[in-house]
Design an enzyme around this catalytic site. Structure first.
Site, PDB file in Angstrom:
ATOM      1  N   ASP A  27       0.827  -1.218   0.000  1.00 19.28           N
ATOM      2  CA  ASP A  27       0.000   0.000   0.000  1.00 19.28           C
ATOM      3  C   ASP A  27       0.855   1.259   0.000  1.00 19.28           C
ATOM      4  O   ASP A  27       2.049   1.226   0.320  1.00 19.28           O
ATOM      5  CB  ASP A  27      -0.950   0.008   1.203  1.00 19.28           C
ATOM      6  CG  ASP A  27      -0.215   0.075   2.529  1.00 19.28           C
ATOM      7  OD1 ASP A  27       0.772  -0.663   2.707  1.00 19.28           O
ATOM      8  OD2 ASP A  27      -0.613   0.881   3.396  1.00 19.28           O
ATOM      9  N   GLU A  85       0.145  -1.096   5.607  1.00 17.91           N
ATOM     10  CA  GLU A  85       1.257  -0.739   6.499  1.00 17.91           C
ATOM     11  C   GLU A  85       1.091   0.703   6.952  1.00 17.91           C
ATOM     12  O   GLU A  85       1.369   1.057   8.090  1.00 17.91           O
ATOM     13  CB  GLU A  85       2.594  -0.924   5.766  1.00 17.91           C
ATOM     14  CG  GLU A  85       3.823  -0.847   6.650  1.00 17.91           C
ATOM     15  CD  GLU A  85       4.393   0.561   6.825  1.00 17.91           C
ATOM     16  OE1 GLU A  85       5.276   0.742   7.663  1.00 17.91           O
ATOM     17  OE2 GLU A  85       3.937   1.503   6.124  1.00 17.91           O
TER      18      GLU A  85
HETATM   19 ZN   LIG Z   1       6.803   2.364   3.757  1.00 20.59          ZN
END
Ligand SMILES: [Zn+2]
Length: 388
Positions: free
Chosen positions: A82, A144
């Site tokens: 992401d 993340e």
């Molecule tokens: Zn990163």
């Protein structure tokens, strides 16, 4: 020593093309499905067995390949799929004179697609050369950027490796993140009593005034070399003619030293409660430990192996102790000694994000070097940590 690798086989055009293909697929957090499908396809093309690890509406990808060296230790390579915003349906970028940069309307997505591209290039080279290596696992996480959500939802029983290289740090290739903080976030809700501000203010208790005293009394900013604090969000009140009844504010504390962190958190919360009592307002404090920190010594054998690999790429290793967390914090919590290294991404989380193609190349080479020297380790030894 292990046999020398034919590094000339790293294909600069190919790693750049892979990187561009990945950034051309926008993947803000929780919208990693398109890139995820493509990555599964690529990994399977490299003879990896892939598994999609679903959680909620999202997923992580775990891929494994058996090595050709019997008894060599398994190594985990990881990066996240992401990106932060802004991304539109198309990422705007330019590629001139060895530099790939955002054109200014969007992020570039080198965080962390440079990491993915470098891992894939390294695996492709290993595949082509048939260079002997041990078992390799690849974990590509989602979300993340939303508080390490993907990494927090992995079933770690599925991962065999006890050591991991996490390609997710900024700056020139050669930086090694030895330490990252423990991170605590909190929400304080201050509740006073409402009253008409013009007719009978004495019947009210002003939550904004009390909250202001609390915010100004608790520590903020840089506390010391390894500790920081921040009040980041505040909401409260409803109208100028009403003594405000509620203020909610959110903040955080981080430290590389867990004892310092605990002390600072306790002191701040005690201070807040005392001020609330004196000002006759109620206070509720909710805190969340987002992730635990880690702090490795430069002399740690795994760090040494990474440093030697960097040196073999003709780069001088640079060690940093970071103020930010990454998936590595979560992996370390689960007993996988995990070290983030930089991929060459520059100015991540901004619309000035860029990366030099030379760094994509060096990053790929470094991954190969680490795999090769790691593969020379014949048996898995337990991680020697935590080291403080
Ligand atoms: Zn990163």
């Amino acid at each position: 020593m292990y046999p020398p690798i034919n590094t000339s086989i790293i294909n600069e055009r190919r790693v750049i093309e892979t990187f561009k293909e990945l950034i051309e697929m926008p993947s803000p957090s929780y919208q990693e499905h398109e890139i995820g499908r493509r990555l599964v396809e690529i990994l399977q093309g490299l003879s990896f067995e892939t598994e999609t690890l679903d959680y909620g509406d999202s997923f992580n990808i775990l891929a494994r390949k058996r090595g050709s060296i019997e008894g060599a230790a398994s190594l985990l390579l990881s990066a996240h799929m992401d990106t932060v915003q802004p991304t539109t349906t198309a990422i705007g970028y330019s590629h001139h004179n060895g530099l790939i940069s955002s054109t200014g309307e969007t992020i570039l997505g080198a965080d962390d697609k440079s990491g993915i591209a470098e891992i894939l290039e390294a695996l492709t080279v290993l595949n082509e050369t048939g260079h002997p290596h041990g078992d390799i696992e690849v974990l590509l996480t989602s979300a993340e950027e939303k508080g390490l959500q993907g990494a927090k939802h992995v079933d770690y029983d599925k991962i065999k490796s006890r050591y991991a290289l996490v390609l997710d740090s900024s700056g020139k290739v050669g930086r090694v993140v030895l330490a990252a903080p423990t991170h605590v976030t909190y929400r304080m809700t201050v509740t006073g009593r409402a009253a008409h501000a013009g007719i009978e203010p004495e019947k009210g208790t002003n939550a904004i005034v009390a909250a202001a005293k609390i915010v100004s009394a608790i520590v903020d900013g840089r506390i010391n070399a390894e500790t920081t604090a921040n009040v980041g969000v505040i909401h409260g009140g409803s109208a100028t003619n009403i003594v405000p009844v509620e203020v909610v504010f959110d903040g955080e504390f981080r430290s590389l030293n867990p004892d310092t962190l605990n002390k600072i958190v306790d002191t701040a919360f005690d201070t807040a409660r005392n001020i609330a009592r004196k000002n006759q307002v109620k206070i509720t404090i909710q805190q969340q430990r987002q992730y635990e920190g880690y702090n490795f010594d430069q002399a740690n054998p795994f760090i040494q192996l990474i440093s030697d690999s960097i040196a073999r790429c003709q780069i001088a290793p640079v060690y940093i102790r970071s103020g930010g967390g990454s998936d590595a914090n979560i992996f370390n919590q689960h007993g996988i000694m995990s070290i983030p290294i930089s991929t060459g991404m520059q100015k991540p989380h901004t619309t000035e994000e860029h990366i030099y193609t030379a760094d994509l190349l060096k990053g790929s080479l470094l991954v190969i070097e680490v795999i090769a020297s790691w593969s020379a380790k014949k048996a898995e030894s337990p991680p020697s940590f935590p080291i403080r």
